[in-house]
Design a protein around this motif. Structure first.
Motif, short mmCIF file in Angstrom:
data_model
loop_
_atom_site.label_atom_id
_atom_site.label_comp_id
_atom_site.label_asym_id
_atom_site.label_seq_id
_atom_site.Cartn_x
_atom_site.Cartn_y
_atom_site.Cartn_z
N LEU A 1 -5.12 0.41 -5.21
CA LEU A 1 -5.19 0.56 -3.75
C LEU A 1 -6.54 0.04 -3.23
CD1 LEU A 1 -3.39 3.95 -3.28
CD2 LEU A 1 -2.88 1.86 -2.00
N GLU B 1 0.94 4.08 -2.77
CA GLU B 1 0.58 5.44 -2.38
C GLU B 1 1.66 6.45 -2.78
OE1 GLU B 1 -0.59 5.00 1.67
OE2 GLU B 1 -2.65 4.53 1.06
N LYS C 1 0.83 -1.21 0.00
CA LYS C 1 0.00 0.00 0.00
C LYS C 1 0.87 1.26 0.00
CE LYS C 1 -4.57 -0.57 1.97
NZ LYS C 1 -5.35 -0.53 3.22
#
Length: 962
Positions: free
Chosen positions: A958, A906, A902
């Motif tokens: 995501l 990101e 993640k």
RNA sequence: GGGCGUAUAGCUCAGGGGUAGAGCACUGUAUUGACAUUGCAGGGGUCCCAAGUUCAAAUCUUGGUACGCCCA
């Protein structure tokens, strides 16, 4: 040729062998009578020279151009030879004599010159051997020397022609005299250095009864060269200087000599400087010479107080006291000189005005002189202070000869690269001074001038001998005899016999003897020789045989290019322009490329005294000539000096090794020499792609060479070889040779890979001639394609005649992007780089679908994704990697830390969003959309679309992770 | 005094009106199949300062600063 290449490239094992082969087979200048000529002349190194790092740069650049043009099929001629280097060579031989307690003057001139020739034959070939080690492909079969018989002929002809045209003349004026070498030198050979020195102030007493308005009975003068006051001939004051207006025309009585000299008004005197009055020594100072002439003193009447060694001699008025005679001009080897004695006497007699100053403690102290920095002229060869000295010398009227070259550079007929040098060139050429070309040496081209008595004929036809000299200038002794005979017979009406004497330094009376029926006149040849640069100025055409042998001259003059260091722009380049124009009526070359200096690693100028000299031969021993050459090319951007960097040379040695090993890989897969210049037919994407890459590389390389951007050219071939061919192409084709793969595909790939490697070798050859020749033959040997009669040095420059396949480019670029992204993601997530992973691709693009189908082996091997399923991935922890518009989902149950993945996504998302936002802002600006170039707006839109799509993909990815 | 050049990543240097590249160095990592003289991945830059021009300046202009070179 051995069948198998050794595992490591060892330059020393191949360099000498290939060089010898090329030279013996005449490959530096193959017979190409019908081909277009390409000609460069090498700046002839001094015959005394040895290869320094600057030569390595200069000659590497030239060799690159020459090899490139030869590969492109031109009749490429690189003229090579050495310069007799008058002063330098004579110094070398004299120094050797000194070591044996011998000296030049123990020999006759003829014997000494004979000894120099002997030295030349025994020791003069050092630099030519060293140029061979660098790999320079010069035409040694026509090696030149500036004192070759035919070259000497060219020099004499030029001198005589210039003389007959009034462009060379003899003149008595001040010259830069080197008292160590005892010869005149030209302005260019003088190097000014700032030295700490002194400024002395004197009182010169005014003649009886004369006073200044303030009542003083003396005039104050100041000088940095007090010894010259022994030959002072005037004191100058500015015409508008009211302090001295009343005494102009009066006299001062010089201390020590008692000479009475006038006070003259001259603009040269600066009222602001010192007392405003200056002593004038016309025979020993360039400015004073001009003042003296303006004051009506003829050059022949100017007092001279120094001999050729710069020791004091008696002036023609006999006023120099005995005690000064024979002293050196100033303190030398611990013995006081004339300068010191003059100060002492002036001080004793109260004519020295002390300099009052304060010590650090603030106490007043009295010094003999004011300390001052003095720009002092030194001879560049002898290294001693230059003495302005009044002599008869030969001068070239450079101003007239410079006119046309100036015009040619202005009009672009001669292009100077980099252009920034033009201003410097104009600045010098437009203020050019007469060029002193005579040198008082024994080694060089003897000036073809003979001196005889001058005869004046009265109106009634009677004649008489004057004290003047009559000069006869001609190329041969016969011609001189004839000229002289006609002159004397016409003047006297007698039958004349001319004797030519070579008896050394004759400056005395002329013989004129015999009875009325048969008079014998003896002429003496000028003992001087010509400035070395006078002869090297003829290099672009005299080396081709001018004034004879017109076929070579016709084909190869004008030359195509000159490459030289900027340090000889005036010494050599400009003079070639002048002489080229004068003798040939043309500029010697249309382009002049000036490169900089090679500096030490710390940026300092290399010099023997600093001990920071880098020996190019040492670098060749350590890294190979190819690596050194590549370094020189890669660092040569126009207009900047090169800082030496051994690490970088090492890097290019590594590059050679890389290419060596790539070739070994090819050989192990049966990839050998190609047999066509055109690219082979190819169906595989990787093969189509590399053909396109070769095409683009040739184009970029040609463009760089056309602009003489050596750095861009070197980087182009470097990047292609390493980052494209080795890193991607060879990896992409590995699966093709795997067991069970298609034999058709393998055959095609062998063809294409062999061809591509050949193109690399040829393109790299100008930069790295040795390794490319070695590998070229190794490739030929591998598949029985004997290349012993088709060496790379005379091979053909690439001509792929193919267009870039767009679908192949897109497919391979996509594979490369996917591979890089997978690797990067694995690295960040700490997944073993070698791990093979299954991947899913939902909503595959057409490009992705077809590429996965056609190149699954490559994707498996490089991206290490297998199998790739077109469709949705099962739920669960996964890594997601994009390529173009496609998002691969790579399930990693149990291996991957969801939080890490993640975070990774990101980070990428933030970057994309930032880009997108910035572009959005720009596109939202009405001013931008209205006023910017449409291409810029289009590009911004496309970039915005790309980044926002990427951001969307990442957001979706995501979301998948929850 | 006049002229020219340079200033961009730790170093050496490219580039150039649309917010940056190479080589080396550095960090992490990889070792039976061309290559450790290697591969892969990565970190790192107010592009000397200031003003101006421009929709937009590291880039163009002007001025300044620093360093270097040439000429007098």
């Amino acid at each position: 040729m051995t069948d198998q290449l050794p595992t490591t490239f060892s330059p020393a094992d191949i360099e000498a062998r290939w060089y010898q082969h090329w030279e013996e087979k005449g490959l530096f200048r193959p017979e190409r009578p019908d081909a277009e000529a390409f000609t460069i002349v090498n700046p002839p190194p001094n015959v005394t020279g040895s290869l320094h790092i600057g030569h390595a740069l200069d000659n590497t650049l030239q060799d690159i151009v020459v090899r490139y043009e030869r590969l492109r099929g031109k009749d490429a001629l690189w003229v090579v030879g050495t310069d007799h280097a008058g002063i330098a060579t004579q110094m070398v031989v004299e120094r050797q004599m000194e070591e044996r307690q011998d000296k030049r003057t123990n020999y006759s001139r003829e014997d000494f010159v004979e000894k120099v020739w002997e030295w030349k034959h025994e020791s003069g070939g050092t630099i030519t051997r060293q140029l061979r080690r660098l790999g320079c492909s010069m035409d040694w079969s026509r090696e030149q020397f500036t004192m070759d018989e035919h070259f000497t002929k060219a020099v004499l002809k030029t001198f005589v022609d210039l003389y007959n045209d009034g462009l060379i003349y003899r003149d008595k004026r001040l010259v830069n005299w080197d008292p160590k070498l005892k010869t005149a030198i030209s302005d260019l050979e003088v190097e000014t250095q700032d030295l700490k020195g002194s400024f002395w102030h004197f009182k010169y007493p005014l003649e009886d009864g004369v006073t200044l308005s303030d009542g003083r009975d003396y005039i104050e003068v100041a000088t940095t060269r007090p010894e010259t006051m022994l030959a002072d001939m005037a004191v100058a004051v500015h015409p508008t200087d009211e302090r001295y207006a009343s005494i102009v025309g009066k006299h001062v009585v010089l201390p020590i000599t008692g000479r009475k000299v006038p006070i003259v008004a001259d603009e040269h005197a600066d009222p602001e400087l010192g007392s405003g009055a200056v002593k004038i020594t016309p025979g020993h100072d360039f400015n004073d010479f001009e003042v003296g002439k303006r004051a009506g003193i003829a050059a022949g009447d100017m007092l001279n107080m120094l001999d050729g060694d710069a020791n004091v001699c008696q002036t023609s008025d006999g006023l120099v006291p005995e005690e000064f005679l024979g002293l050196h001009r100033f303190k030398r080897d611990g013995s006081l000189g004339a300068r010191e004695l003059v100060i002492e006497r002036l001080k004793e007699q109260g004519f020295l005005i002390p300099h009052i100053t304060k010590t650090r403690k603030g106490e007043e102290q009295e010094l003999d002189a004011e300390p001052r920095t003095i720009a002092t002229p030194f001879g560049d060869r002898g290294g001693v202070v230059i003495e302005p000295w009044l002599t008869d010398q030969w001068y070239v009227d450079a101003e007239k000869l410079a006119a046309k070259p100036i015009e040619q550079v202005k009009s672009g007929e001669i292009e100077i690269i980099p252009q920034s040098w033009e201003k410097t060139f104009f600045n010098w050429m437009e203020n050019i001074q007469p060029w002193c070309v005579s040198r008082q040496l024994w080694w060089g081209h003897r000036i073809p001038a003979w001196f005889g008595p001058h005869i004046e004929v009265r109106e009634d036809g009677s004649w008489y001998l004057t004290s003047e000299t009559h000069v006869f200038v001609a190329e041969t002794e016969e011609a001189v005899r004839e000229k002289a005979r006609i002159f004397y017979e016409q003047a006297t009406g007698f039958s004349i016999e001319i004797g030519l004497l070579q008896g050394g330094d004759f400056r005395g009376e002329y013989a004129f003897s015999g009875s009325n029926n048969s008079i014998e006149v003896d002429l003496y040849q000028d003992p001087d020789v010509l400035d070395t640069w006078f002869s090297s100025a003829l290099w672009p055409f005299a080396t081709l045989g001018w004034p004879n042998e017109t076929d070579l001259v016709e084909k190869h003059f004008p030359n195509n290019l000159l490459i030289s260091g900027f340090d000889i722009l005036f010494f050599w380049d400009a003079r070639m322009m002048m002489m080229g124009q004068y003798n040939m009526g043309k500029a010697p070359w249309p382009k002049l490329y000036l490169h900089g200096l090679v500096r030490a690693a710390d940026g300092a100028k290399m010099s023997k005294s600093k001990g920071n000299v880098v020996d190019p031969l040492g670098l060749i021993d350590e890294f190979g000539a190819d690596a050194l050459r590549f370094f020189m090319a890669a660092m040569e951007s126009q207009g900047r000096d090169i800082k030496m960097d051994n690490e970088r040379v090492k890097g290019y040695r590594n590059f050679a090794t890389k290419l060596w090993n790539a070739t070994r890989f090819c050989q192990s897969n049966g990839i050998g020499a190609s047999s066509t210049l055109a690219a082979p037919e190819a169906r595989l994407a990787a093969n189509q792609w590399i053909i396109g890459e070769v095409q683009q590389t040739v184009e970029a390389l040609d463009a760089a060479m056309a602009d003489l951007r050596f750095d861009a050219a070197a980087n182009t071939i470097y990047q292609f070889t390493w980052s494209r061919f080795c890193d991607w192409y060879l990896e992409l084709i590995k699966p093709v040779f795997a067991e069970g793969a298609s034999e058709t595909a393998a055959a095609e790939t062998r063809e294409v890979a062999g061809w591509a490697l050949d193109q690399i070798l040829v393109m790299l050859h100008p930069f790295m001639p040795f390794i490319t020749e070695e590998l070229w033959h190794a490739q030929g040997a591998l598949n029985g394609n004997d290349r012993s009669e088709y060496p790379i040095i005379t091979a053909k420059w690439p001509d792929p005649r193919s267009h870039v396949s767009k679908p192949a480019t897109q497919a391979i670029d996509w594979v490369i992007e996917l591979t890089s992204n997978v690797r990067s993601a694995k690295n960040e997530l700490g997944i073993a780089p070698g791990a093979k992973l299954a991947a899913f691709l939902p909503n595959a693009s057409q490009l992705a679908a077809s590429t996965i189908e056609r190149s699954s082996a490559a994707i498996e091997r490089l991206a290490r994704l297998t199998p790739v399923t077109l469709g949705e991935a099962p739920d669960g922890p996964a890594m997601q990697v994009t390529a173009g518009g496609d998002v691969f989902v790579i399930p990693l149950e149990g291996i991957i830390d969801i939080a890490e993945e993640k975070a990774r996504l990101e980070k990428a998302l933030t970057a994309s969003q930032k880009e997108a936002k910035s572009l959005e802002g720009r596109l939202g600006n009405a001013n931008f959309v209205e006023r910017a170039k449409p291409e810029a707006v289009e590009k911004a839109k496309a970039d915005f679309a790309h980044h926002s799509a990427e951001a969307e993909r990442l957001t979706a990815a995501l979301a998948r992770l929850g």
